[in-house]
Motif scaffolding. Sequence first.
Motif, short mmCIF file in Angstrom:
data_model
loop_
_atom_site.label_atom_id
_atom_site.label_comp_id
_atom_site.label_asym_id
_atom_site.label_seq_id
_atom_site.Cartn_x
_atom_site.Cartn_y
_atom_site.Cartn_z
N VAL A 72 0.82 -1.18 -0.11
CA VAL A 72 0.02 0.03 0.13
C VAL A 72 0.89 1.36 -0.16
O VAL A 72 1.77 1.61 0.88
CB VAL A 72 -0.90 0.18 1.17
CG1 VAL A 72 -1.70 1.44 1.18
CG2 VAL A 72 -1.96 -1.08 1.34
N SER A 73 1.15 1.97 -1.12
CA SER A 73 1.71 3.11 -1.28
C SER A 73 0.89 4.34 -1.29
O SER A 73 -0.23 4.56 -1.78
CB SER A 73 2.47 3.02 -2.68
OG SER A 73 3.27 1.77 -2.75
N THR A 74 1.36 5.26 -0.34
CA THR A 74 0.76 6.53 -0.15
C THR A 74 1.50 7.86 -0.41
O THR A 74 2.69 7.79 0.09
CB THR A 74 0.10 6.73 1.19
OG1 THR A 74 -0.80 5.45 1.54
CG2 THR A 74 -0.73 7.78 1.48
N LYS A 75 1.03 8.76 -1.15
CA LYS A 75 1.63 10.25 -1.43
C LYS A 75 0.46 11.02 -0.97
O LYS A 75 -0.46 11.20 -1.39
CB LYS A 75 1.93 10.31 -2.74
CG LYS A 75 3.22 9.36 -3.27
CD LYS A 75 3.44 9.65 -4.80
CE LYS A 75 4.43 8.70 -5.21
NZ LYS A 75 5.23 9.14 -6.56
N THR A 76 0.84 12.05 -0.09
CA THR A 76 0.13 13.08 0.35
C THR A 76 0.80 14.25 0.76
O THR A 76 2.00 14.44 1.01
CB THR A 76 -0.68 12.61 1.64
OG1 THR A 76 -1.53 13.38 1.95
CG2 THR A 76 0.18 12.42 2.59
#
Length: 439
Positions: free
Chosen positions: A110-114
């Motif tokens: 699960v990859s997240t960019k924010t």
Amino acid sequence: MSGGTPKTLCSSGQRSLQEICHPLSAEDSSVLTPSPDVGTAAATGSIGEKDLSLPNGTPVDTSSPASSSSLLNRLQLDDDLDGETRDLFVTVDDPRKHVSTMETYITYRVSTKTTRAEFDLPEYSVRRRYQDFDWLRIKLEESQPTHLIPPLPEKFVMKGVVDRFSEEFVETRRKALDKFLKRVADHPVLSFNEHFSVFLSAKDLNAYKKQGLALLTKMGESVKYVTGGYKLRGRPVEFAAMGEYLDVFTQKLGTIDRIAQRIIKEQSEYLVELKEYGPVYSSWASFEAELQEPLEGVAGCVANCCSALEELTEEMCEDFLPVLREYVLYIESMKNVLKKRDQVQAEYETKLEAVAFRKEERSGMPTDVEKCQDRMECFNADLKADWDRWQNNKRQDFRQLLTGMADKNIQYYEKCLAAWESLIPLLQDKQENGKPETN
């Protein structure tokens, strides 16, 4: 969605009863209506030699399968541009199989960019298994009872027919889990839930599962209120219409799913026959020297048709059926939220009747009754906002689904047509060569 703060969904905006009641409203029928851009492209020279039209006057685009693919890409691009400004991007990929002495399971990255201030880092990468996604959904339901929580793919494989560790099954599940997280991330309230933040960023999620989080769940407690079999005076018209719509939509999806399953079964049986049919011509060709080329050409055509049909069947299994199943689960989720709303209304009506029984004036209404009324009104506003969001997502999903289905069918028939057309010159040459000479 921007600014780093959650948006409140308690609003007075309402949809008309006609929009809610009719599953195929004018707005939904736009799924099957070409956009002005598509019409313009067809009129500027992509049609070819002839402009065909249906009996009702609707123009027919006779361009190649490549043009239908570009139409699908354009629709997907339009859907992306129609959304709000996003500041949270989540992706599920890279499934891996883990084998231990106790169990075998699959994890997903699960990859997240924010850019949100609530996160300590701009990017995260963690691994999660299905039960972690299930934990997240349960926590979202508990802490956000007034909102529609997107469904997860079913945990168990029906009848044990499919190998849950096969590449096909794992990829189908990965897509569903990716869609689940994207729907949560795009929601103006759910995306700010603390459990969701922990799911995306925590290296060790088990620690949070054991200790839990100290979240405010007053609304959740109110929803668990037991009304003792109290019967509602009646749902408000708009919520009754939602229930009726969901019942009709369930029937339609169920019928489509059953027919689609039969079509896939018949295609699979036809595919088995084709695979036996083609080699017969190859075997025959070995006995007929004069017909060898045409017979081998027929065998090759059948083989090409087999390949095209196999691709079409796979597309239906991997892309078409999962969307139908997702929306069947979505309907169940929406019905559950409606039931919770009814519980809050029942609590409010029970308290009102108790006040009336004590012959108290409305101006002297107890504070707990007023709070209950506020909860009901907020619940109504949240549900209506989520209903509008769900309807919008549904239109986009089914527009993309039906366009993709049309595109794949066009490709299938084009491949079959090309295969058989390639055989005609060979047969014609054989006929010419077989003519007796004349003086």
